[in-house]
Design a protein around this motif. Sequence first.
Motif: not given
Length: 346
Positions: A270-275, A244-255
């Motif tokens: 699964a990927l969860v993008e946190v707005q 399970l992967i979380f990443v903030g949409e403004n993270s430097q490591f989003h891509a």
Amino acid sequence: MGDSGGSVASVDVERISFGGKEHHIQTNHGSISVAIYGDHDKPALITYPDIALNHMSCFQGLLFCPEAASLLLHNFCIYHISPPGHELGAAPILPSTPVASVDDLADQVADVLDFFGLDSVMCLGVTAGAYILTLFATKYRERVLGLILVSPLCKAPSWSEWFYNKVMSNLLYYYGMCNIVKDILLQRYFSEGVRGCPTELKSDIAQACRSVCVEAFHPIILHLSDIMRKDLTENLKQLQCRTLIFVGENSQFHAEAVDMTAKLDRQYSALVEVQACGSVVTEEQPHAMLIPMEYFLMGYGLFRPSQRNCSPRSPLNPFCISPELLAPESMGVKLKPIKTRANLKP
């Protein structure tokens, strides 16, 4: 406590905060700090923080979220691993200290499991910590039940990232943990909405993080965790655990998080993008992690205590949950509490 029989030994240090206990363990690759919270008889959850953070500054937001703390502490005994020089009250690392490789850091995790007599564990890591735990999972596949990764890294640094980190490494070498380095780290951790500007931090989170950035953070730590990364993408398909992967949409490591998810088996990831969030979701928006983690852990037969009865002996009744949510193949479809990417190009 288990004993691996090698050069591993422990000196225990009681910690009042959170009621945990810290152990300093001499592994085959140097000393490492492990803070333990919870019932030792429960399954183990291993955590690993990002650079210049430790379990207090990287995971306390998540564990201060009552529902998330209830979910995790009801099901797990939490073993917080702090990288060398990151533990509370860490002594400065000398330039003469031997430099461990990223493989050595992953092997340290295995030494920790051996010392405590742990067989298979759940892993939770943030950015550089997520990289180390992913590397650990590729080397010791049978010892990892599942991965929860926050803004993970899986590739070698690009030339621009390498140069950026080299500049910070030089600043650390000549000036130590100065304000410029702290500002760079805050940009790494948080979104602009939380971070504000250097002269006026907008949030208590950013102010607290800036004040507790590990003073023992040394150029060789940055050298280890960021500059010396190797590419793990070819090994991701070999992972035998759900992720399970979380990443903030403004993270430097989003891509990179999106790309990493595309390389994993979609049936078990699964990927969860946190707005409106940066990289350290555990501190900036920990509440956004609750529902995805709860569904993720349901696949292992783990549940949050019932809201009607807070007793840790009264788990949430599984029959009130739709059965298809418990099937592993449903993971990538059902985890949509925030914003997910279920259909990713391979």
